[in-house]
Scaffold this motif. Structure first.
Motif, mmCIF file in Angstrom:
data_model
loop_
_atom_site.group_PDB
_atom_site.id
_atom_site.type_symbol
_atom_site.label_atom_id
_atom_site.label_comp_id
_atom_site.label_asym_id
_atom_site.label_seq_id
_atom_site.Cartn_x
_atom_site.Cartn_y
_atom_site.Cartn_z
ATOM 1 N N LYS A 85 7.230 18.598 7.858
ATOM 2 C CA LYS A 85 8.043 19.112 6.069
ATOM 3 C C LYS A 85 6.446 20.622 5.583
ATOM 4 O O LYS A 85 5.503 20.133 6.157
ATOM 5 C CB LYS A 85 7.660 18.191 5.099
ATOM 6 C CG LYS A 85 9.026 17.230 4.360
ATOM 7 C CD LYS A 85 10.107 17.902 3.518
ATOM 8 C CE LYS A 85 10.838 16.881 3.279
ATOM 9 N NZ LYS A 85 11.885 17.032 2.578
ATOM 10 N N THR A 86 7.830 21.269 6.197
ATOM 11 C CA THR A 86 6.230 22.123 5.661
ATOM 12 C C THR A 86 7.301 23.956 5.133
ATOM 13 O O THR A 86 8.377 24.049 5.629
ATOM 14 C CB THR A 86 5.455 23.023 7.141
ATOM 15 O OG1 THR A 86 4.453 23.931 7.048
ATOM 16 C CG2 THR A 86 6.355 23.242 8.220
ATOM 17 N N ILE A 95 14.400 25.861 12.450
ATOM 18 C CA ILE A 95 13.606 24.940 11.325
ATOM 19 C C ILE A 95 15.343 24.472 11.064
ATOM 20 O O ILE A 95 16.161 24.814 11.477
ATOM 21 C CB ILE A 95 13.644 26.059 10.332
ATOM 22 C CG1 ILE A 95 14.031 26.694 9.406
ATOM 23 C CG2 ILE A 95 12.212 26.393 10.247
ATOM 24 C CD1 ILE A 95 14.014 27.905 8.468
ATOM 25 N N ALA A 96 15.608 23.635 10.358
ATOM 26 C CA ALA A 96 16.614 22.982 9.417
ATOM 27 C C ALA A 96 16.407 23.076 7.819
ATOM 28 O O ALA A 96 15.313 23.106 7.162
ATOM 29 C CB ALA A 96 16.470 21.240 9.553
ATOM 30 N N PHE A 97 17.956 23.518 7.413
ATOM 31 C CA PHE A 97 17.861 23.740 6.279
ATOM 32 C C PHE A 97 19.657 23.167 5.652
ATOM 33 O O PHE A 97 20.086 22.941 5.909
ATOM 34 C CB PHE A 97 17.873 25.142 5.869
ATOM 35 C CG PHE A 97 18.798 26.125 6.352
ATOM 36 C CD1 PHE A 97 19.973 26.589 6.218
ATOM 37 C CD2 PHE A 97 18.385 26.672 7.806
ATOM 38 C CE1 PHE A 97 21.382 27.252 6.257
ATOM 39 C CE2 PHE A 97 19.343 27.146 8.586
ATOM 40 C CZ PHE A 97 20.684 27.605 8.015
ATOM 41 N N GLN A 182 15.776 26.428 0.484
ATOM 42 C CA GLN A 182 16.508 25.312 0.983
ATOM 43 C C GLN A 182 16.274 24.337 2.369
ATOM 44 O O GLN A 182 16.867 23.695 3.231
ATOM 45 C CB GLN A 182 17.250 26.013 1.684
ATOM 46 C CG GLN A 182 18.652 26.824 0.529
ATOM 47 C CD GLN A 182 18.865 28.309 0.697
ATOM 48 O OE1 GLN A 182 18.452 29.300 0.952
ATOM 49 N NE2 GLN A 182 20.235 27.812 1.919
ATOM 50 N N ILE A 183 14.430 24.920 2.952
ATOM 51 C CA ILE A 183 14.674 24.112 4.422
ATOM 52 C C ILE A 183 13.733 23.041 3.842
ATOM 53 O O ILE A 183 13.179 21.788 3.569
ATOM 54 C CB ILE A 183 12.692 25.023 4.537
ATOM 55 C CG1 ILE A 183 13.709 26.818 5.026
ATOM 56 C CG2 ILE A 183 12.617 24.503 5.824
ATOM 57 C CD1 ILE A 183 12.041 27.345 4.682
ATOM 58 N N VAL A 184 14.574 22.047 4.834
ATOM 59 C CA VAL A 184 14.088 20.965 5.365
ATOM 60 C C VAL A 184 13.240 20.176 5.715
ATOM 61 O O VAL A 184 11.854 19.455 5.506
ATOM 62 C CB VAL A 184 14.907 19.886 6.061
ATOM 63 C CG1 VAL A 184 14.957 18.650 6.010
ATOM 64 C CG2 VAL A 184 16.417 20.547 5.184
ATOM 65 N N GLY A 185 12.884 20.863 6.581
ATOM 66 C CA GLY A 185 11.538 21.295 8.088
ATOM 67 C C GLY A 185 11.872 22.075 9.257
ATOM 68 O O GLY A 185 12.507 22.315 8.698
ATOM 69 N N LYS A 186 10.619 21.729 9.312
ATOM 70 C CA LYS A 186 10.271 22.739 10.810
ATOM 71 C C LYS A 186 10.797 21.249 12.372
ATOM 72 O O LYS A 186 10.242 20.173 11.857
ATOM 73 C CB LYS A 186 8.817 23.409 11.250
ATOM 74 C CG LYS A 186 8.712 23.730 12.700
ATOM 75 C CD LYS A 186 6.733 24.558 12.547
ATOM 76 C CE LYS A 186 7.223 24.748 14.060
ATOM 77 N NZ LYS A 186 5.818 25.548 14.743
ATOM 78 N N ILE A 187 11.765 21.716 12.896
ATOM 79 C CA ILE A 187 11.732 20.846 14.249
ATOM 80 C C ILE A 187 10.272 20.951 15.257
ATOM 81 O O ILE A 187 10.827 22.297 15.186
ATOM 82 C CB ILE A 187 13.599 21.735 14.952
ATOM 83 C CG1 ILE A 187 14.865 21.672 14.280
ATOM 84 C CG2 ILE A 187 13.265 20.057 16.134
ATOM 85 C CD1 ILE A 187 14.868 20.557 13.069
ATOM 86 N N ILE A 188 10.405 19.977 15.450
ATOM 87 C CA ILE A 188 8.965 19.965 16.071
ATOM 88 C C ILE A 188 8.855 18.861 17.706
ATOM 89 O O ILE A 188 8.455 19.339 18.471
ATOM 90 C CB ILE A 188 7.510 19.291 15.572
ATOM 91 C CG1 ILE A 188 7.949 18.061 15.050
ATOM 92 C CG2 ILE A 188 7.340 20.473 14.156
ATOM 93 C CD1 ILE A 188 6.872 17.053 14.439
#
Length: 201
Positions: A85-86, A95-97, A182-188
């Motif tokens: 989450k960021t 990213i996922a959104f 809308q952003i779920v998070g950054k795919i890491i």
């Protein structure tokens, strides 16, 4: 020294248990009580740990499954990835959104207030400078119905899939730019398949 004996009760002879037998029975009862107490404690601990793990997974590190081919070759269908989450995103981050009750995965191409232009061959220019995209194997103008050059609105990011010819993304007014909400998070990190475990670049 063990002690046992017989005692006559109402003309019946009763054999009394030995001290050792009484001690063994007392130990058994104590063991059973301790076992139940430890078992309950272990169950409560496992439930607590599981609850915390679920909260972390949902709130801080969502685990996602990839559907479709819009992010190949970086991510393929059925890959399982971890996101963080960021809202502190950089150009190039994956990213996922949320979009229409679905979660989409794309790459950040431009930030708020950047000017973006895409030529007929699919080369992308940000603020009049072409960008290098070593994650793209085949450039394509793709499905683009926005008016170019295009300025990214405030508090939004411009995203595109790595498989440019099939991805529906910010080039289309159907998707548009992605807002912070809308952003779920950054795919890491990719955790499946096992042979491809590793950080996402």
């Amino acid at each position: 020294m063990q002690q046992s004996g017989r005692e006559q009760v109402n003309n019946f002879e009763v054999e009394l248990p030995s001290t050792a037998a009484l001690e063994n029975e007392l130990s058994r009862i104590r063991y059973n009580k301790n076992f139940v107490r430890i078992f309950k404690s272990t169950v409560y601990t496992l439930i607590t740990v599981s609850a915390v793990a679920i909260l972390v997974a949902v709130l801080l590190l969502p685990v996602l499954r990839i559907y479709g081919s819009s992010m190949t070759p970086t991510l393929a269908e059925d890959n399982i990835v971890v996101s963080v989450k960021t809202n502190d995103l950089k150009t190039g981050d994956v990213i996922a959104f949320y979009y229409n009750n679905k979660i989409l995965v794309k790459r950040v191409i431009a930030q708020a207030n950047d000017w973006i232009f895409i030529d007929e061959y699919g080369t992308i220019y940000i603020n009049d400078k072409p960008i290098e995209e070593d994650y793209v194997t085949e450039k394509s103008f793709g499905e683009c119905d926005i008016e170019l050059p295009y300025q990214v609105p405030e508090s939004k990011v411009f995203v595109m899939g790595d498989h440019r010819s099939v991805s529906i993304d910010s080039r289309s007014t159907t998707i548009g730019c992605v807002s912070d909400e809308q952003i779920v998070g950054k795919i890491i990190f990719r955790i499946w398949p096992i042979k491809e475990i590793g950080a996402i670049k």
